[in-house]
Design an enzyme around this catalytic site. Structure first.
Site, PDB file in Angstrom:
ATOM      1  N   ASP A 165      -3.746  -1.033  -4.659  1.00 28.54           N
ATOM      2  CA  ASP A 165      -4.408  -0.220  -5.689  1.00 28.54           C
ATOM      3  C   ASP A 165      -5.197  -1.087  -6.672  1.00 28.54           C
ATOM      4  OD1 ASP A 165      -2.419  -1.414  -7.147  1.00 28.54           O
ATOM      5  OD2 ASP A 165      -1.565   0.441  -7.936  1.00 28.54           O
ATOM      6  N   ALA A 198       0.832  -1.207   0.000  1.00 27.82           N
ATOM      7  CA  ALA A 198       0.000   0.000   0.000  1.00 27.82           C
ATOM      8  C   ALA A 198       0.862   1.250   0.000  1.00 27.82           C
ATOM      9  CB  ALA A 198      -0.908  -0.008   1.221  1.00 27.82           C
ATOM     10  N   SER A 225     -49.209  23.580   9.339  1.00 28.90           N
ATOM     11  CA  SER A 225     -48.186  23.975   8.369  1.00 28.90           C
ATOM     12  C   SER A 225     -47.451  25.241   8.780  1.00 28.90           C
ATOM     13  CB  SER A 225     -48.847  24.233   7.014  1.00 28.90           C
ATOM     14  OG  SER A 225     -49.384  23.024   6.544  1.00 28.90           O
ATOM     15  N   ASN A 271     -33.366  23.750  16.014  1.00 29.32           N
ATOM     16  CA  ASN A 271     -32.604  22.932  16.958  1.00 29.32           C
ATOM     17  C   ASN A 271     -31.276  23.540  17.373  1.00 29.32           C
ATOM     18  OD1 ASN A 271     -31.705  22.606  14.314  1.00 29.32           O
ATOM     19  ND2 ASN A 271     -30.759  20.634  14.767  1.00 29.32           N
ATOM     20  N   TYR A 272     -30.904  24.670  16.770  1.00 27.96           N
ATOM     21  CA  TYR A 272     -29.530  25.155  16.922  1.00 27.96           C
ATOM     22  C   TYR A 272     -29.525  26.658  17.173  1.00 27.96           C
ATOM     23  CZ  TYR A 272     -24.538  25.515  15.559  1.00 27.96           C
ATOM     24  OH  TYR A 272     -23.190  25.729  15.526  1.00 27.96           O
ATOM     25  N   SER A 285     -51.502  26.427  12.501  1.00 27.69           N
ATOM     26  CA  SER A 285     -50.586  26.745  11.400  1.00 27.69           C
ATOM     27  C   SER A 285     -49.868  28.051  11.648  1.00 27.69           C
ATOM     28  CB  SER A 285     -51.372  26.896  10.106  1.00 27.69           C
ATOM     29  OG  SER A 285     -51.968  25.682   9.785  1.00 27.69           O
ATOM     30  N   ALA A 342     -46.805  20.859   6.249  1.00 32.91           N
ATOM     31  CA  ALA A 342     -45.805  21.378   5.313  1.00 32.91           C
ATOM     32  C   ALA A 342     -45.039  22.551   5.921  1.00 32.91           C
ATOM     33  CB  ALA A 342     -46.496  21.835   4.032  1.00 32.91           C
ATOM     34  N   ASN A 361     -48.696  13.881  12.704  1.00 32.33           N
ATOM     35  CA  ASN A 361     -48.722  14.449  11.352  1.00 32.33           C
ATOM     36  C   ASN A 361     -48.015  15.804  11.378  1.00 32.33           C
ATOM     37  OD1 ASN A 361     -49.531  15.807   8.925  1.00 32.33           O
ATOM     38  ND2 ASN A 361     -51.098  14.231   8.688  1.00 32.33           N
ATOM     39  N   ARG A 405       0.062  10.387  -9.901  1.00 33.61           N
ATOM     40  CA  ARG A 405      -0.838  10.570 -11.037  1.00 33.61           C
ATOM     41  C   ARG A 405      -2.285  10.811 -10.627  1.00 33.61           C
ATOM     42  NH1 ARG A 405       0.302   5.907 -15.119  1.00 33.61           N
ATOM     43  NH2 ARG A 405       1.318   4.923 -13.365  1.00 33.61           N
TER      44      ARG A 405
HETATM   45  C1  UD1 Z   1       3.163  -5.048 -11.397  1.00 31.86           C
HETATM   46  C2  UD1 Z   1       3.769  -6.415 -11.751  1.00 31.86           C
HETATM   47  C3  UD1 Z   1       3.316  -6.789 -13.161  1.00 31.86           C
HETATM   48  C4  UD1 Z   1       1.786  -6.824 -13.212  1.00 31.86           C
HETATM   49  C5  UD1 Z   1       1.210  -5.491 -12.749  1.00 31.86           C
HETATM   50  C6  UD1 Z   1      -0.281  -5.625 -12.599  1.00 31.86           C
HETATM   51  C7  UD1 Z   1       5.928  -6.572 -10.619  1.00 31.86           C
HETATM   52  C8  UD1 Z   1       7.403  -6.454 -10.746  1.00 31.86           C
HETATM   53  N1  UD1 Z   1       5.206  -6.312 -11.708  1.00 31.86           N
HETATM   54  O1  UD1 Z   1       3.705  -4.099 -12.304  1.00 31.86           O
HETATM   55  O2  UD1 Z   1       3.820  -8.073 -13.521  1.00 31.86           O
HETATM   56  O3  UD1 Z   1       1.360  -7.134 -14.531  1.00 31.86           O
HETATM   57  O4  UD1 Z   1       1.743  -5.114 -11.470  1.00 31.86           O
HETATM   58  O5  UD1 Z   1      -0.851  -4.379 -12.279  1.00 31.86           O
HETATM   59  O6  UD1 Z   1       5.448  -6.921  -9.565  1.00 31.86           O
HETATM   60  N2  UD1 Z   1       5.139  -1.116  -4.718  1.00 31.86           N
HETATM   61  C9  UD1 Z   1       5.693  -0.929  -3.477  1.00 31.86           C
HETATM   62  N3  UD1 Z   1       7.031  -0.753  -3.377  1.00 31.86           N
HETATM   63  C10 UD1 Z   1       7.861  -0.776  -4.453  1.00 31.86           C
HETATM   64  C11 UD1 Z   1       7.271  -0.943  -5.717  1.00 31.86           C
HETATM   65  C12 UD1 Z   1       5.910  -1.138  -5.818  1.00 31.86           C
HETATM   66  O7  UD1 Z   1       5.002  -0.928  -2.482  1.00 31.86           O
HETATM   67  O8  UD1 Z   1       9.063  -0.619  -4.265  1.00 31.86           O
HETATM   68  C13 UD1 Z   1       3.687  -1.320  -4.818  1.00 31.86           C
HETATM   69  C14 UD1 Z   1       2.990  -0.245  -5.622  1.00 31.86           C
HETATM   70  O9  UD1 Z   1       2.559   0.810  -4.800  1.00 31.86           O
HETATM   71  C15 UD1 Z   1       1.811  -0.979  -6.222  1.00 31.86           C
HETATM   72  C16 UD1 Z   1       2.348  -2.373  -6.401  1.00 31.86           C
HETATM   73  O10 UD1 Z   1       3.448  -2.509  -5.541  1.00 31.86           O
HETATM   74  O11 UD1 Z   1       0.711  -1.040  -5.320  1.00 31.86           O
HETATM   75  C17 UD1 Z   1       2.744  -2.670  -7.847  1.00 31.86           C
HETATM   76  O12 UD1 Z   1       3.749  -1.780  -8.260  1.00 31.86           O
HETATM   77  P1  UD1 Z   1       3.710  -1.056  -9.654  1.00 31.86           P
HETATM   78  O13 UD1 Z   1       4.850  -0.157  -9.737  1.00 31.86           O
HETATM   79  O14 UD1 Z   1       2.348  -0.544  -9.932  1.00 31.86           O
HETATM   80  O15 UD1 Z   1       3.998  -2.329 -10.605  1.00 31.86           O
HETATM   81  P2  UD1 Z   1       3.584  -2.493 -12.118  1.00 31.86           P
HETATM   82  O16 UD1 Z   1       4.625  -1.923 -12.972  1.00 31.86           O
HETATM   83  O17 UD1 Z   1       2.196  -2.068 -12.317  1.00 31.86           O
HETATM   84 MG    MG Z   2       0.728  -0.897 -11.272  1.00 37.33          MG
END
Ligand code: UD1
Ligand code: MG
Length: 452
Positions: A108, A12, A391, A372-373, A409, A366, A363, A18
């Site tokens: 993600d 995570a 109403s 309340n505040y 009313s 309208a 009832n 982006r």
């Molecule tokens: C990765 C896979 C790829 C797959 C694709 C699917 C690898 C090397 N490649 O590529 O085969 O088809 O996902 O979406 O695994 N992350 C970290 N630390 C790091 C790098 C990445 O936590 O150092 C996390 C990213 O935040 C992300 C996930 O790992 O949640 C995947 O990394 P990302 O850079 O998106 O890999 P892709 O190039 O999409």
């Molecule tokens: Mg990815």
């Protein structure tokens, strides 16, 4: 399989540039829940009793958020972003506790179906060392390609490392893997970084495991399962898919949606059979609707409980704490907040009921407002059973209207009204015969004199 222990390691650490957002990417919401929380839920549904969340350096916001959606999860920090295998190893302490199954998931990728994870775990139970959840797509650019030989997976090649021939492969890595717990650390530690990006690729464990003679296989799931979110357009796409799934589920469980594509659910919406939802209805978080209710068009409902056979809307707004008991009715252009509307009570038109109780069968006319505040504190209005509020009345809280109380009313009620009493809170009307005509004539001649 339920006896097999399972850890999910959820990456995570997405920086989310982006998304063009101050909020970490995986905290952006789908159906009112952070996308990473959807991943946690799917892991739990597939039987992962323990969760390890790998977060980025300085991700205090993430840690705080995780205490809400995954209070039992352990968090681990990946100090430097050196690749997906390196990220999984940040959770070394958890993995080394020894689990039968380890699921690796991306924070993600929120639409993962627990069934796909369950299938992967079944393969581990049957003896596989590594299971990769793949998908097929006509447009594989950017994904790791699954390279198979004789029905076995032998490698995953990242786009940048693919030969022209390999680039034509349309069977791709969805990013979800199940690894035998007994092998996981050994495999991850064997990963190097000699590739186009100079990263430690999680995907390399496939080639390593296959070289060691372990059983390595790919299962197939739909593309939706692997949909990774990198920008807000993809976020909306995932929301759309989630909503479509949820609407179908609601309809198959007995809810009528007249125009399903215009009804929006939250991750926790509960809605009973034989409830009818008209077009353009929004359910925010925390809504429970019982059976046989009617939710009319253009209603906005959040944090509210609606008992069976209630009638809501059109154009009603139920805010948190609205609690409608059986057969209650809240009609057009009404807002209800933190208030119980007892059985069969009617709040039909252009009304605000906040911090209140409306007794059974009462009832509300309208344009009634519970005041309340006072700008500083909130005060309670209690309306008795069978009361009638004429109403355009203002009920200035704190105030109690007794059972069977009757409010004329246009009243401004500042003092409590006993049971069965009639209360007027308005100026007495004065009618002067002929005075209207006289006024009109006077104004007309004044205007004519001006024009001359
Ligand atoms: C990765 C896979 C790829 C797959 C694709 C699917 C690898 C090397 N490649 O590529 O085969 O088809 O996902 O979406 O695994 N992350 C970290 N630390 C790091 C790098 C990445 O936590 O150092 C996390 C990213 O935040 C992300 C996930 O790992 O949640 C995947 O990394 P990302 O850079 O998106 O890999 P892709 O190039 O999409
Ligand atoms: Mg990815």
């Amino acid at each position: 399989m339920s006896q097999r222990s399972c850890l999910s390691v959820i990456l995570a650490a997405g920086e989310g540039t982006r998304m063009k957002s101050a909020l970490p990417k995986v905290l952006h919401q789908i159906a009112g829940l952070p996308m990473v929380a959807h991943v946690v839920k799917a892991a739990e549904a597939a039987g992962a009793g323990d969760q390890a969340l790998v977060i980025g350096h300085g991700a205090e916001e993430m840690r705080k958020a995780a205490t809400k959606f995954a209070p039992k999860a352990e968090t681990f920090v990946q100090e430097k972003r050196l690749g997906t295998a390196h990220a999984v190893l940040a959770a070394r302490d958890a993995i080394s506790r020894g689990y039968d199954d380890v699921l690796v998931m991306f924070g993600d990728t929120p639409l993962i179906d627990p069934d796909a994870l369950t299938v992967a775990r079944l393969k581990l139970a049957e003896g596989a060392g590594v299971v990769v959840i793949g998908f097929r797509t006509a447009n594989p650019t950017g994904y790791g390609r699954l390279i198979e030989k004789g029905g076995k997976l032998v490698a995953i090649r990242e786009e940048k490392d693919c030969s022209d021939e390999e680039k034509k492969i349309t069977f791709c890595n969805g990013g979800l893997m199940a690894v035998a717990g007994s092998q996981a650390l050994k495999l991850l530690e064997a990963v190097g970084n000699k590739n186009a990006k100079g990263e430690y690729y999680l995907t390399d464990i496939v080639e390593i495991a296959s070289g060691q003679g372990l059983d390595v296989i790919a299962t197939e799931a739909s593309f939706e399962n692997a949909l990774g979110i990198n920008n807000r357009a993809e976020l909306a796409e995932a929301e759309g898919i989630w909503q479509r799934r949820r609407r179908r589920e609601a309809m198959l469980s007995g809810v009528t949606l007249i125009a399903p594509e215009t009804v929006f659910f939250s991750h926790d919406t509960e809605i009973g059979a034989d409830t009818i939802v008209e077009p353009n209805v929004w359910f925010g978080p925390g809504v429970k609707i019982a059976t046989g209710a009617k939710i009319h068009a253009f209603s906005h409902i959040e944090g509210a409980t609606v008992a069976s056979n209630c009638d809501v809307g059109p154009f009603a707004r139920l805010r948190p704490g609205a609690d409608l008991k059986q057969k209650a009715k809240v009609g057009n252009f009404c807002e209800v907040k933190q208030a119980v509307i007892e059985e069969g009570a009617k709040v039909n038109h252009l009304t605000y009921i906040g911090d209140a109780r409306v007794g059974a069968g009462a009832n509300i006319g309208a344009g009634t407002i519970t005041c309340n505040y006072d700008g500083y504190s909130k005060f309670f209005t209690d309306i008795g059973e069978g009361a009638f509020i004429g109403s355009n009345s203002s009920l200035v809280a704190p105030v109690t209207i007794g059972n069977g109380g009757y409010i004329a009313s246009g009243s401004v009620i500042t003092e409590s009204v006993p049971d069965d009493a009639l209360a007027f809170g308005r100026a007495r009307q004065k009618t002067i015969p002929g005075k209207g005509k006289e006024l009109r004539e006077r104004f007309a001649s004044a205007a004519a004199a001006k024009k001359k």
